[in-house]
Design a protein around this motif. Structure first.
Motif, mmCIF file in Angstrom:
data_model
loop_
_atom_site.group_PDB
_atom_site.id
_atom_site.type_symbol
_atom_site.label_atom_id
_atom_site.label_comp_id
_atom_site.label_asym_id
_atom_site.label_seq_id
_atom_site.Cartn_x
_atom_site.Cartn_y
_atom_site.Cartn_z
ATOM 1 N N LYS A 158 0.816 -1.206 0.000
ATOM 2 C CA LYS A 158 0.000 0.000 0.000
ATOM 3 C C LYS A 158 0.854 1.262 0.000
ATOM 4 N N GLN A 159 2.109 1.126 0.450
ATOM 5 C CA GLN A 159 2.984 2.287 0.457
ATOM 6 C C GLN A 159 3.314 2.777 -0.948
ATOM 7 N N LEU A 160 3.166 1.899 -1.937
ATOM 8 C CA LEU A 160 3.414 2.309 -3.317
ATOM 9 C C LEU A 160 2.411 3.359 -3.784
ATOM 10 N N ALA A 161 1.281 3.422 -3.106
ATOM 11 C CA ALA A 161 0.252 4.390 -3.493
ATOM 12 C C ALA A 161 0.499 5.773 -2.906
ATOM 13 N N TYR B 95 1.402 8.558 -5.466
ATOM 14 C CA TYR B 95 0.223 8.913 -6.268
ATOM 15 C C TYR B 95 -0.769 9.725 -5.444
ATOM 16 N N MET B 96 -0.963 9.345 -4.180
ATOM 17 C CA MET B 96 -1.893 10.080 -3.329
ATOM 18 C C MET B 96 -1.406 11.509 -3.090
ATOM 19 N N LEU B 97 -0.087 11.678 -2.933
ATOM 20 C CA LEU B 97 0.451 13.023 -2.768
ATOM 21 C C LEU B 97 0.256 13.846 -4.037
ATOM 22 N N PHE B 98 0.514 13.221 -5.177
ATOM 23 C CA PHE B 98 0.309 13.912 -6.451
ATOM 24 C C PHE B 98 -1.157 14.288 -6.626
ATOM 25 N N LEU B 99 -2.050 13.366 -6.289
ATOM 26 C CA LEU B 99 -3.487 13.617 -6.398
ATOM 27 C C LEU B 99 -3.906 14.769 -5.493
ATOM 28 N N LEU B 100 -3.348 14.813 -4.289
ATOM 29 C CA LEU B 100 -3.703 15.863 -3.337
ATOM 30 C C LEU B 100 -3.209 17.231 -3.795
ATOM 31 N N LEU B 101 -1.955 17.291 -4.270
ATOM 32 C CA LEU B 101 -1.333 18.567 -4.606
ATOM 33 C C LEU B 101 -1.811 19.137 -5.939
ATOM 34 N N PHE B 102 -2.034 18.264 -6.923
ATOM 35 C CA PHE B 102 -2.281 18.751 -8.278
ATOM 36 C C PHE B 102 -3.705 18.487 -8.777
ATOM 37 N N VAL B 103 -4.544 17.847 -7.969
ATOM 38 C CA VAL B 103 -5.927 17.615 -8.384
ATOM 39 C C VAL B 103 -6.895 18.161 -7.339
ATOM 40 N N ILE B 104 -6.796 17.666 -6.109
ATOM 41 C CA ILE B 104 -7.767 18.039 -5.087
ATOM 42 C C ILE B 104 -7.618 19.503 -4.679
ATOM 43 N N LEU B 105 -6.395 19.928 -4.377
ATOM 44 C CA LEU B 105 -6.196 21.319 -3.957
ATOM 45 C C LEU B 105 -6.598 22.322 -5.044
#
Length: 259
Positions: free
Chosen positions: A9-12, A15-25
């Protein structure tokens, strides 16, 4: 010293950081500006003004008309092609599919420029038929996005079901309406999603074929060009809500069909 336990699960995490910084925010920023006024106070004035302004409503309706026409034409053209490629007796059907997908590898501007030159030779003046030229260019651009999901959906269909329908006395039209078409609904929904929503905002085509009418994408660009972040963000938020509603309805419809 105990060995560190590695969890897949650590492999995600990247991607989760990228999703948070460049999509959700960025989406949160869009929503914030869309529902605040120039002083930063929460307000629904932009939302109410969008639906009270005939100009913006006319742009929304025009965008919907273009998107619906482009989607219907792409579906009518792509379905026979995908059906022939998926169910035809071809040894290298994926190679034939690649022929239809290859234009996607070419730069978008180059493709539309080449098509614009062809239309200029045929019509002489592109400004005479801006709406028709817009439809032609968008169909040319989005057709591969309709063919791919239809091909994938039709390839997965069991041919024995079609043979069973024929054995029970159904003709080709009945087989298509009652067996083939319902089972390919997931591919149709996926293709419609990939064509309809981008067609509403692809203002580059309108600019290149001298269509002076605004669609949603060009309207957003005009607001941001004039530093009106609030109205531009509001229209972006409205499109996001439309995309979300469309996706939810499509997923629910697909789940009902599969059940």
């Amino acid at each position: 010293m105990k060995n560190a336990i590695f969890n897949r699960k650590q492999l995600a995490v990247p991607y989760m950081l990228f999703l948070l910084l460049f999509v959700i925010l960025p989406l949160l920023v869009v929503v914030y500006y869309g529902f605040t006024d120039a002083e930063g106070h929460i307000s629904l004035a932009n939302f109410i003004g969008f639906f009270a302004n005939p100009r913006t409503l006319g742009t929304l309706i025009y965008s919907l008309v273009i998107a619906v026409i482009v989607t219907i034409i792409c579906l009518c053209m792509a379905y026979p092609v995908a059906l022939i490629l998926a169910k035809g007796a071809y040894a290298r059907k994926h190679a034939f599919l690649m022929v239809f997908v290859l234009p996607m590898w070419i730069n978008f501007t180059l493709r539309i420029t080449a098509l614009k030159e062809i239309l200029t030779l045929i019509e002489g003046n592109l400004a005479l038929y801006p709406f028709i030229n817009t439809i032609i260019c968008m169909v040319y651009d989005f057709l591969p996005f309709m063919i791919m999901p239809l091909f994938n959906s039709l390839t997965k269909l069991d041919n024995s079901m079609l043979e069973a329908g024929a054995d029970l006395g159904a003709n080709r039209a009945q087989i298509f309406i009652h067996i083939l078409l319902p089972l390919s609904i997931p591919g149709i929904i996926s293709g419609v999603t990939m064509v309809f929503l981008p067609a509403m905002t692809n203002y580059v085509v309108l600019d290149m074929v001298y269509n002076s009418t605004y669609i949603m994408g060009s309207l957003i660009g005009s607001y941001f060009s004039s530093y009106d972040w609030n109205n531009g963000s509001l229209i972006s938020a409205i499109l996001l809500m439309m995309i979300g509603m469309f996706t939810i309805l499509a997923d629910r419809f697909t789940m009902e069909k599969e059940a």
